[in-house]
Design a protein around this motif. Structure first.
Motif, PDB file in Angstrom:
ATOM      1  N   TRP A  17      22.016 -31.861   5.272  1.00 48.95           N
ATOM      2  CA  TRP A  17      21.942 -32.994   6.192  1.00 48.95           C
ATOM      3  C   TRP A  17      22.999 -34.047   5.911  1.00 48.95           C
ATOM      4  O   TRP A  17      23.412 -34.775   6.809  1.00 48.95           O
ATOM      5  CB  TRP A  17      20.556 -33.632   6.129  1.00 48.95           C
ATOM      6  N   ARG A 145      20.670 -24.911   8.289  1.00 41.30           N
ATOM      7  CA  ARG A 145      19.556 -25.304   9.148  1.00 41.30           C
ATOM      8  C   ARG A 145      20.127 -25.906  10.430  1.00 41.30           C
ATOM      9  O   ARG A 145      20.418 -27.115  10.476  1.00 41.30           O
ATOM     10  CB  ARG A 145      18.656 -26.301   8.420  1.00 41.30           C
ATOM     11  N   GLN A 148      18.258 -29.050  12.175  1.00 41.98           N
ATOM     12  CA  GLN A 148      18.387 -30.250  11.352  1.00 41.98           C
ATOM     13  C   GLN A 148      19.780 -30.842  11.477  1.00 41.98           C
ATOM     14  O   GLN A 148      19.943 -32.056  11.663  1.00 41.98           O
ATOM     15  CB  GLN A 148      18.105 -29.912   9.886  1.00 41.98           C
ATOM     16  N   VAL A 152      20.444 -34.572  13.189  1.00 42.90           N
ATOM     17  CA  VAL A 152      21.014 -35.592  12.304  1.00 42.90           C
ATOM     18  C   VAL A 152      22.368 -36.058  12.812  1.00 42.90           C
ATOM     19  O   VAL A 152      22.646 -37.267  12.857  1.00 42.90           O
ATOM     20  CB  VAL A 152      21.138 -35.051  10.868  1.00 42.90           C
TER      21      VAL A 152
END
Length: 232
Positions: A17, A145, A148, A152
């Motif tokens: 992330w 991912r 995600q 983000v």
């Protein structure tokens, strides 16, 4: 003898992330500030500047989300394909895979006997996990991912883009370009420093490199706006 226990804080689990967040916020701030500066430098009024900036925010956030999703999904597909192939090879040629794992540990510094023992024990515990980690370099910590990354990057892009829009809305119409540039550069420095700090790198170096490229982008779009006198 009393054993002294200590805890360690590692940063690698943030990779998934953190990269998307830093890229999104930086891109949102730089691209929107550059767009606002270029449009304002072309002589456009506040309304046109804000409309262009808002359109850039929405388009940029969606583009970031789509780009991150597609990019990370491709990485995920590649990881799944490698895992499937490794699973098949473990079923069909387990001895060859054991030899391969042993050789990996030998190349990392273990002697032949110890490398074999380690390979055997890890294979007995979880052969696929051992090969994923030590042969393919895939672990749960840094696994891709896509959703995600997409969410983000879109959110942080929008947050970064809001800063120059707020400044453009509050600054005098004749000084929008200057006001946005003056406020964006410190914001970029802070963003670069925070990103570097979160990743365990040097704060000053992170702040400097982000600020430099942001300043270059705004200067380029300002020059386009002044030379051609059109919105960009």
């Amino acid at each position: 003898m009393t054993r002294i226990l200590h805890s360690e804080v590692h940063l690698v689990h943030r990779i998934g992330w953190l990269r998307a967040a830093v890229l999104g916020a930086n891109d949102g701030l730089v691209s929107t500030a550059s767009l606002v500066v270029g449009v304002a430098a072309a002589g456009s009024g506040r309304t046109e500047v804000l409309i262009a900036g808002l359109a850039g925010l929405v388009a940029g956030a969606m583009s970031m989300a789509a780009g991150e999703y597609v990019s990370v999904s491709s990485q995920t597909d590649a990881e799944k394909a490698d895992i499937a192939r490794e699973t098949r090879e473990l079923e069909e040629t387990p001895e060859a895979e054991l030899d391969e794992l042993t050789q990996i540990y030998v190349e990392r510094g273990l002697d032949d006997r110890l490398a074999r023992q380690v390979a055997v024990q890890l294979t007995e515990k979880n052969a696929l996990a051992a090969h994923m980690r030590d042969e393919l370099g895939i672990s749960e910590t840094i696994a891709a991912r896509p959703i995600q990354a997409a969410v983000v990057s879109a959110l942080t892009f929008a947050i970064g883009a809001v800063v120059p829009l707020i400044v453009a809305g509050l600054a005098p119409a004749s000084a929008i370009s200057v006001a946005v540039a003056v406020t964006t550069l410190p914001a970029l420095a802070v963003l670069g420093g925070l990103g570097a700090s979160a990743g365990g790198a040097g704060i000053a170096k992170g702040a400097l490199r982000v600020t430099f490229w942001g300043a270059l982008a705004m200067a380029a779009t300002a020059a386009v706006g002044m030379v051609f006198g059109v919105t960009v």
